[in-house]
Design an enzyme around this catalytic site. Structure first.
Site, short mmCIF file in Angstrom:
data_model
loop_
_atom_site.label_atom_id
_atom_site.label_comp_id
_atom_site.label_asym_id
_atom_site.label_seq_id
_atom_site.Cartn_x
_atom_site.Cartn_y
_atom_site.Cartn_z
N THR A 1 37.50 -12.85 11.47
CA THR A 1 36.58 -13.88 11.97
C THR A 1 36.63 -13.93 13.50
OG1 THR A 1 36.84 -15.14 9.94
CG2 THR A 1 36.04 -16.35 11.87
N ASN B 1 31.48 -7.39 1.31
CA ASN B 1 32.62 -8.01 0.61
C ASN B 1 32.32 -8.38 -0.84
OD1 ASN B 1 31.07 -9.62 2.58
ND2 ASN B 1 32.03 -11.38 1.60
N GLN C 1 36.16 -5.12 5.29
CA GLN C 1 36.37 -4.68 3.90
C GLN C 1 36.51 -3.17 3.79
OE1 GLN C 1 37.12 -6.36 1.29
NE2 GLN C 1 36.64 -8.44 1.96
N HIS D 1 45.02 -8.58 6.48
CA HIS D 1 45.35 -9.05 5.13
C HIS D 1 44.46 -8.45 4.05
CE1 HIS D 1 42.26 -12.30 4.28
NE2 HIS D 1 42.09 -12.19 5.58
N THR E 1 50.24 -16.22 23.20
CA THR E 1 51.40 -15.37 22.90
C THR E 1 51.13 -14.52 21.66
OG1 THR E 1 52.85 -17.00 23.87
CG2 THR E 1 53.89 -15.42 22.40
N CYS F 1 35.13 -16.97 0.00
CA CYS F 1 34.93 -18.15 0.83
C CYS F 1 34.07 -19.17 0.12
CB CYS F 1 34.24 -17.75 2.14
SG CYS F 1 35.16 -16.54 3.05
N1 PLP Z 1 34.34 -9.93 7.22
C1 PLP Z 1 34.36 -9.66 5.91
C2 PLP Z 1 33.42 -8.64 5.35
C3 PLP Z 1 35.25 -10.33 5.07
O1 PLP Z 1 35.26 -10.07 3.76
C4 PLP Z 1 36.14 -11.28 5.64
C5 PLP Z 1 37.06 -12.07 4.78
O2 PLP Z 1 36.81 -12.30 3.63
C6 PLP Z 1 36.07 -11.51 7.02
C7 PLP Z 1 35.17 -10.81 7.77
C8 PLP Z 1 36.96 -12.52 7.69
O3 PLP Z 1 38.24 -12.00 7.91
P1 PLP Z 1 39.48 -12.99 8.19
O4 PLP Z 1 39.82 -13.61 6.88
O5 PLP Z 1 40.57 -12.10 8.69
O6 PLP Z 1 39.02 -13.95 9.20
#
Ligand code: PLP
Length: 377
Positions: free
Chosen positions: A73, A153, A182, A204, A240, A328
């Site tokens: 994000t 995703n 993804q 992650h 940091t 989400c």
């Molecule tokens: N972009 C995509 C395609 C995702 O699937 C996700 C998380 O589900 C993100 C961005 C956001 O990543 P983060 O959870 O590291 O902010």
């Protein structure tokens, strides 16, 4: 089966024990601040810079093109909001209708601030439509900024990014960002071959820790910081450094790239077994984006006339974790915007589950999932 069967790996993944092992020293005795001049700080600095080299090498970038962030994000926000020129002027921004909220909502914010934003549609398989663009070439300078994801995703569709880069960057001169959150760790990523200017990553999603990501920024571009503070990450991303997270991210990406061929084979075998099993077991079932190039781990399956949230609860009771729509959206039973953009009928959209696998899943778990689905339907 007594243990939890985790099939929601596009939401997040289990940390690889080897990643945790690499991180441990930096959570325990090597806790120095990389900005400190003493031995402890120098040790942390060296580890961060070594990790930067590893991440860069994994995507064929140069170390100074990698900025560590808190995740996908932040990386996408940093790219879209941090490009000095793109912030001024009213030259259009182009994105797609199927972006993750981290891009979609940033574009909406730009739109609310007076930018003209075009949201490209997708076809029924979920591939961003470029036919119209090929028919009507975009003149040089007519588009300033583009953000189109590498892999979706929800459906796992891998977008034909080279075509967009060709039309919108090479011909029209736009600055190009791709959300590769993804795709990373599941398909090879080479920023030189992709020819993008910015690329977002999140650890992650490939068996690394949460709260750490990276932005690849081609060296020609000077990014404006979107948060303000000290001089870390060359002042572009102050604060940091998350040293243990950075070490974990580098180790996770290194492992994913090293074992990609083997893991891809394993995931495709499980995915194909599941798809065949689903088609054999149920009549009103459709696999979304079938026929498109998709990630080895992702299945988007619609059970016509069913309610995905009810199915999800029943599977949860049986110890199986899947998702409806994007993670989400979980908990907020709404139709998937991605499937809506694909013109999936509402009675299929409402009954759609996303099953996303990882290298830690087993064929035995796929057999169990099919058995449970047959029982609860
Ligand atoms: N972009 C995509 C395609 C995702 O699937 C996700 C998380 O589900 C993100 C961005 C956001 O990543 P983060 O959870 O590291 O902010």
């Amino acid at each position: 089966m007594n243990k939890l069967i985790y099939l929601d790996n596009n939401a997040t993944t289990q940390m690889d024990p080897r990643v945790l092992f690499a991180m441990m020293p930096f959570l325990k005795k090597n806790y120095g601040n990389p900005s400190s001049p003493h031995a402890s700080g120098r040790m942390a600095r060296k580890a961060v810079e070594d990790a930067r080299e590893i991440v860069a090498e994994c995507i064929n970038a140069r170390p100074y093109e990698i900025f560590f962030t808190s995740g996908g994000t932040e990386s996408a926000n940093m790219a879209l909001l941090g490009i000095t020129d793109a912030i001024d002027g009213a030259i259009p921004v182009i994105t797609s209708q199927i972006e993750h909220p981290c891009v979609m909502n940033t574009c909406r914010m730009l739109e609310n601030s007076g930018y003209q934003v075009t949201y490209l549609p997708v076809d029924e398989k979920g591939i961003v439509e470029i036919r119209k663009m090929e028919d009507f070439p975009i003149p040089a300078g007519a588009v300033k900024l583009v953000s189109i994801m590498l892999a979706n995703n929800e459906t796992g569709v891998i977008q034909p990014l080279h075509k967009f880069v060709e039309i919108l960057k090479t011909s029209a001169g736009a600055i190009f960002h791709t959300d590769a959150v993804q795709a990373a760790g599941k398909i090879p990523i080479d920023v030189k071959k992709l020819n993008v200017d910015f690329l977002s990553l999140s650890a992650h999603k490939f068996h690394g820790p949460k709260g750490i990501g990276a932005l690849f920024a081609r060296k020609e571009f000077s990014l404006k910081p979107v948060i303000f503070g000290g001089g870390q990450e060359r002042g572009v991303r102050p604060g940091t450094e998350n040293v243990a997270g950075i070490i974990g991210m580098a180790r996770a990406l290194e492992l994913a790239v090293k074992d990609m061929e083997r893991n891809t084979k394993k995931m495709f075998a499980m995915k194909n077994f599941l798809i065949n099993g689903l088609k054999e077991s149920f009549t009103d079932v459709s696999i979304n984006s079938e026929g498109a190039e998709t990630l080895p781990n992702t299945i988007s399956v619609s059970f016509k006339g069913r309610e995905a949230d009810k199915l999800l609860i029943k599977l949860d009771i049986e110890g199986i974790c899947v998702s409806f729509g994007a993670a989400c959206h979980s908990g907020a039973s709404k139709l998937s915007d991605v499937l809506k953009a694909m013109k999936t009928p509402d009675n299929c959209n409402r009954g759609t589950l996303r099953i996303s696998l990882s290298r830690f899943n087993t064929m035995q778990e796929m057999v169990y999932l099919l058995g449970v689905l047959r029982k609860i339907m």
